[in-house]
Structure formats: structure tokens, C-alpha cells
Motif scaffolding. Structure first.
Motif, PDB file in Angstrom:
ATOM      1  N   ALA A 152      64.268  64.098  34.795  1.00 41.78           N
ATOM      2  CA  ALA A 152      63.362  62.962  34.576  1.00 41.78           C
ATOM      3  C   ALA A 152      63.161  62.758  33.092  1.00 41.78           C
ATOM      4  N   GLY A 153      62.928  61.516  32.708  1.00 45.46           N
ATOM      5  CA  GLY A 153      62.636  61.186  31.308  1.00 45.46           C
ATOM      6  C   GLY A 153      61.460  60.233  31.251  1.00 45.46           C
ATOM      7  N   LEU A 154      60.962  60.005  30.046  1.00 40.39           N
ATOM      8  CA  LEU A 154      59.809  59.116  29.862  1.00 40.39           C
ATOM      9  C   LEU A 154      60.207  57.931  28.994  1.00 40.39           C
ATOM     10  N   ARG A 155      60.088  56.730  29.564  1.00 37.85           N
ATOM     11  CA  ARG A 155      60.426  55.516  28.803  1.00 37.85           C
ATOM     12  C   ARG A 155      59.183  55.014  28.051  1.00 37.85           C
ATOM     13  N   PRO A 156      59.378  54.415  26.885  1.00 44.60           N
ATOM     14  CA  PRO A 156      58.222  53.840  26.176  1.00 44.60           C
ATOM     15  C   PRO A 156      57.942  52.418  26.674  1.00 44.60           C
ATOM     16  N   ASP A 157      56.834  52.249  27.395  1.00 43.59           N
ATOM     17  CA  ASP A 157      56.507  50.964  28.019  1.00 43.59           C
ATOM     18  C   ASP A 157      55.367  50.291  27.257  1.00 43.59           C
ATOM     19  N   SER A 158      55.593  49.077  26.794  1.00 42.99           N
ATOM     20  CA  SER A 158      54.541  48.347  26.066  1.00 42.99           C
ATOM     21  C   SER A 158      53.775  47.466  27.064  1.00 42.99           C
ATOM     22  N   PRO A 159      52.601  46.928  26.675  1.00 37.15           N
ATOM     23  CA  PRO A 159      51.804  46.128  27.627  1.00 37.15           C
ATOM     24  C   PRO A 159      52.578  44.938  28.202  1.00 37.15           C
ATOM     25  N   ASP A 160      53.456  44.297  27.414  1.00 42.15           N
ATOM     26  CA  ASP A 160      54.244  43.175  27.950  1.00 42.15           C
ATOM     27  C   ASP A 160      55.687  43.585  28.250  1.00 42.15           C
ATOM     28  N   HIS A 161      55.947  44.890  28.223  1.00 39.82           N
ATOM     29  CA  HIS A 161      57.270  45.469  28.527  1.00 39.82           C
ATOM     30  C   HIS A 161      58.361  45.044  27.539  1.00 39.82           C
ATOM     31  N   LEU A 162      57.979  44.468  26.410  1.00 38.58           N
ATOM     32  CA  LEU A 162      58.966  44.073  25.394  1.00 38.58           C
ATOM     33  C   LEU A 162      58.975  45.092  24.267  1.00 38.58           C
ATOM     34  N   PRO A 163      60.095  45.197  23.548  1.00 36.67           N
ATOM     35  CA  PRO A 163      60.137  46.111  22.398  1.00 36.67           C
ATOM     36  C   PRO A 163      59.100  45.749  21.343  1.00 36.67           C
ATOM     37  N   ILE A 164      58.765  46.721  20.518  1.00 35.68           N
ATOM     38  CA  ILE A 164      57.816  46.539  19.415  1.00 35.68           C
ATOM     39  C   ILE A 164      58.595  46.833  18.147  1.00 35.68           C
ATOM     40  N   LEU A 165      58.889  45.770  17.406  1.00 32.26           N
ATOM     41  CA  LEU A 165      59.834  45.899  16.298  1.00 32.26           C
ATOM     42  C   LEU A 165      59.344  45.169  15.068  1.00 32.26           C
ATOM     43  N   GLY A 166      59.396  45.828  13.930  1.00 31.77           N
ATOM     44  CA  GLY A 166      59.146  45.119  12.683  1.00 31.77           C
ATOM     45  C   GLY A 166      57.962  45.644  11.905  1.00 31.77           C
ATOM     46  N   PRO A 167      57.604  44.898  10.817  1.00 31.31           N
ATOM     47  CA  PRO A 167      56.557  45.368   9.913  1.00 31.31           C
ATOM     48  C   PRO A 167      55.165  45.218  10.508  1.00 31.31           C
ATOM     49  N   THR A 168      54.248  46.022   9.991  1.00 33.05           N
ATOM     50  CA  THR A 168      52.834  45.917  10.358  1.00 33.05           C
ATOM     51  C   THR A 168      52.085  45.294   9.182  1.00 33.05           C
ATOM     52  N   ASP A 169      50.737  45.273   9.264  1.00 33.34           N
ATOM     53  CA  ASP A 169      49.968  44.771   8.123  1.00 33.34           C
ATOM     54  C   ASP A 169      49.602  45.903   7.153  1.00 33.34           C
ATOM     55  N   ILE A 170      50.227  47.067   7.319  1.00 34.08           N
ATOM     56  CA  ILE A 170      50.107  48.149   6.336  1.00 34.08           C
ATOM     57  C   ILE A 170      51.427  48.197   5.581  1.00 34.08           C
ATOM     58  N   ASP A 171      51.370  48.092   4.249  1.00 36.70           N
ATOM     59  CA  ASP A 171      52.615  48.054   3.464  1.00 36.70           C
ATOM     60  C   ASP A 171      53.456  49.294   3.727  1.00 36.70           C
ATOM     61  N   GLY A 172      54.726  49.075   3.987  1.00 35.12           N
ATOM     62  CA  GLY A 172      55.660  50.189   4.146  1.00 35.12           C
ATOM     63  C   GLY A 172      55.707  50.786   5.533  1.00 35.12           C
ATOM     64  N   LEU A 173      54.892  50.277   6.474  1.00 37.14           N
ATOM     65  CA  LEU A 173      54.864  50.843   7.835  1.00 37.14           C
ATOM     66  C   LEU A 173      55.551  49.893   8.820  1.00 37.14           C
ATOM     67  N   VAL A 174      56.577  50.407   9.491  1.00 40.16           N
ATOM     68  CA  VAL A 174      57.417  49.605  10.388  1.00 40.16           C
ATOM     69  C   VAL A 174      57.477  50.287  11.756  1.00 40.16           C
ATOM     70  N   MET A 175      57.515  49.483  12.824  1.00 40.56           N
ATOM     71  CA  MET A 175      57.612  50.029  14.190  1.00 40.56           C
ATOM     72  C   MET A 175      58.994  49.768  14.784  1.00 40.56           C
ATOM     73  N   ALA A 176      59.472  50.710  15.571  1.00 44.66           N
ATOM     74  CA  ALA A 176      60.714  50.522  16.348  1.00 44.66           C
ATOM     75  C   ALA A 176      60.552  51.316  17.638  1.00 44.66           C
ATOM     76  N   THR A 177      59.833  50.721  18.582  1.00 41.21           N
ATOM     77  CA  THR A 177      59.576  51.438  19.839  1.00 41.21           C
ATOM     78  C   THR A 177      59.366  50.428  20.978  1.00 41.21           C
ATOM     79  N   GLY A 178      58.909  50.922  22.134  1.00 43.07           N
ATOM     80  CA  GLY A 178      58.594  50.038  23.264  1.00 43.07           C
ATOM     81  C   GLY A 178      59.810  49.469  23.975  1.00 43.07           C
ATOM     82  N   HIS A 179      60.953  50.131  23.889  1.00 46.19           N
ATOM     83  CA  HIS A 179      62.178  49.557  24.473  1.00 46.19           C
ATOM     84  C   HIS A 179      62.271  49.739  25.988  1.00 46.19           C
ATOM     85  N   PHE A 180      61.320  50.413  26.560  1.00 48.06           N
ATOM     86  CA  PHE A 180      61.188  50.536  28.027  1.00 48.06           C
ATOM     87  C   PHE A 180      62.511  50.946  28.684  1.00 48.06           C
TER      88      PHE A 180
END
Ligand SMILES: Cc1cc2nc3c(=O)[nH]c(=O)nc-3n(C[C@H](O)[C@H](O)[C@H](O)COP(=O)(O)OP(=O)(O)OC[C@H]3O[C@@H](n4cnc5c(N)ncnc54)[C@H](O)[C@@H]3O)c2cc1C
Length: 228
Positions: A152-180
């Protein structure tokens, strides 16, 4: 695609490109200085970085400072590997309940459950029973197949089931997760987009719907429309 071989290949390729691996030294928090992310806080040390990419799968939200950008939760998936002497599958077979994939080593992989059971990766009788009965319904001769492995494995599930990709409002902090359910297939495009952002601060596709900031606007909208 063989996901286990892919993971080993990525590890090898990143080390050949000069990546340093801090094995067994998990990330506790982002290291914030004002509105900048200066790197990461590990168990016993800090690692400084101009750019920090959070790609910790379903664990991303457990890192201090990340939950608002990546409110992911684990979606457990159980799998069974079978070996059948008298059945050859040339393509992926699907039913509404299951898929069957033939591997190069002759195994037939059957999967997968989707369960919201927390961070529990244990294989269960009920999960395997569901997979096996659906597999035999789709390909009856699998009834005589041997069970070679279950996992068994654990998938990263976001609230809308879509990936979470790109910059945040904190300089230098980027997300690459939620690929379900598609994080293996989406590895190359994710790597390309994150590299483009870090090296050029722009990407050549419209990726706004995947923005890590969309959860904050959803929370603000909900508060605005809530009955007084
Ligand atoms: C049964 C099953 C079948 C699947 N089938 C497919 C498929 O056919 N095709 C497909 O495309 N996808 C498939 N997926 C989905 C795919 O596996 C995921 O989308 C993908 O693994 C997500 O990749 P990731 O790198 O974001 O997260 P993960 O693969 O979970 O990797 C996250 C990494 O971060 C590390 N980590 C976590 N917390 C910390 C921390 N605090 N500090 C440091 N490191 C940390 C973890 O140890 C791990 O190495 C399947 C998943 C399951 C469970």
C-alpha cells in the motif's frame, strides 16, 4: 512505466548532478526570515537555500508553515501483484472497479483502492479482497494466479484533487505536491515547470488553477459569503 525503477533512476540522476541527500533527517519547518523563505529546518540543523521546493507528498502539510499552501491529506492505495501462467495481457485493462497492468517481469499488477485512512500504510484483508474479486471479475482466469506481493502507498490528495504547483506569497518558497493518482505520470512536466520557474521566474503554460494560493482565496470567499 515502472515507478520503483523511476525512483531509483531519479535518485541516481540527481546525485550525479550534484544534489546532496540529507537521508533520515526529515524537514520540520520552513526557515522564515520576514517574508522570505531562507531554507529549511531539519531535525538537527538548518539548510540554507535561495529556493525551497516542498515536494513531500501527503506529508507536505505536516511541515510547519506549509498547510495553508498545500492542505493535502493521504489517500491510501492498496495493490496486488499476481503471476498467471495462462494469461497474457498486452495493454492496460480497466473496469469501473479496477485496472490490471502487465509488467516486463511477467507480473500482473492489480489496483488500486482509494481510502482516506490517515497515514496508515498497512495492507488490509478487506482492501485485498476488493481488488482480487474485481480482478477476477475482469479476467476470470486470474482465479488461478499466484499472489506474489501486496502493498500500500499514500497518495497526496488536495481538496480539489488537483496538483499544487508554483510559487507562494513567501519569497523563494515553491510547492510541487498534490498529484493524487497521477504523480508518476506528471513527474516530467512538474520537474520542467518548477525548473522554469526557478531559473526564469515564468512558465510557458497557464498554471494559475494549480496555484498554492488558491486555498487562501477559497477560505476568504467562504468567509465573505457566510451568513452573518
Ligand atoms: C497504489 C498506488 C498506485 C498508484 N498508481 C499510479 C499510477 O499508475 N500512475 C501515476 O501517475 N501515479 C500513481 N500513483 C500516485 C503516485 O504514486 C503519487 O501521485 C506520487 O507518488 C506523488 O509523488 P510525490 O513525490 O509528490 O510524493 P511521494 O511519492 O509520497 O514522495 C514524497 C517524499 O517526501 C518524503 N518526505 C515526506 N515528509 C518529509 C519530511 N518532513 N522531510 C523530508 N522528506 C519528507 C517522503 O519520504 C517521500 O520520499 C499511485 C499511488 C498509489 C498509492
Amino acid at each position: 512505466m515502472d515507478n520503483r525503477a523511476l525512483t531509483a533512476a531519479i535518485l541516481e540522476a540527481s546525485q550525479r548532478s550534484g544534489a546532496e541527500i540529507f537521508s533520515g533527517n526529515g524537514v520540520k519547518a520552513i526557515w522564515r526570515e520576514g517574508n522570505r523563505c531562507a531554507g529549511l529546518v531539519l531535525q538537527n540543523e538548518k539548510v540554507e537555500a535561495k529556493w525551497t521546493v516542498i515536494a513531500a507528498g501527503c506529508f507536505s502539510a505536516t511541515i510547519d508553515g506549509i498547510a495553508q499552501y498545500a492542505p493535502v491529506r493521504p489517500a491510501k492505495g492498496q495493490m496486488v501483484a499476481l503471476r498467471a501462467d495462462d494469461l497474457k495481457i498486452d495493454r492496460v485493462l480497466w473496469s469501473e472497479k479496477i485496472y490490471l497492468v502487465s509488467r516486463n517481469d511477467g507480473r500482473i499488477v492489480a489496483g488500486a483502492t482509494v481510502e482516506h485512512a490517515g497515514f496508515d500504510k498497512r495492507v488490509t484483508a478487506g482492501g485485498i479482497e476488493k481488488i482480487l474479486s474485481a480482478a477476477i471479475e475482469l479476467a476470470p482466469s486470474l482465479a488461478s494466479a499466484r499472489i506474489e506481493e501486496t502493498w500500500a502507498g499514500l497518495r497526496p490528495d488536495s481538496p480539489d484533487h488537483l496538483p499544487i504547483l508554483g510559487p507562494t506569497d513567501i519569497d523563494g518558497l515553491v510547492m510541487a505536491t498534490g498529484h493524487f493518482r497521477s504523480g508518476i505520470l506528471l513527474t516530467p512536466i512538474t520537474a520542467r515547470l518548477i525548473r522554469e520557474w526557478i531559473t526564469e521566474q515564468r512558465v510557458n503554460v497557464d498554471w494559475d488553477r494549480f496555484s498554492p494560493l488558491r486555498f487562501q482565496s477559497a477560505a476568504t470567499d467562504a468567509a465573505r459569503h457566510a451568513p452573518a
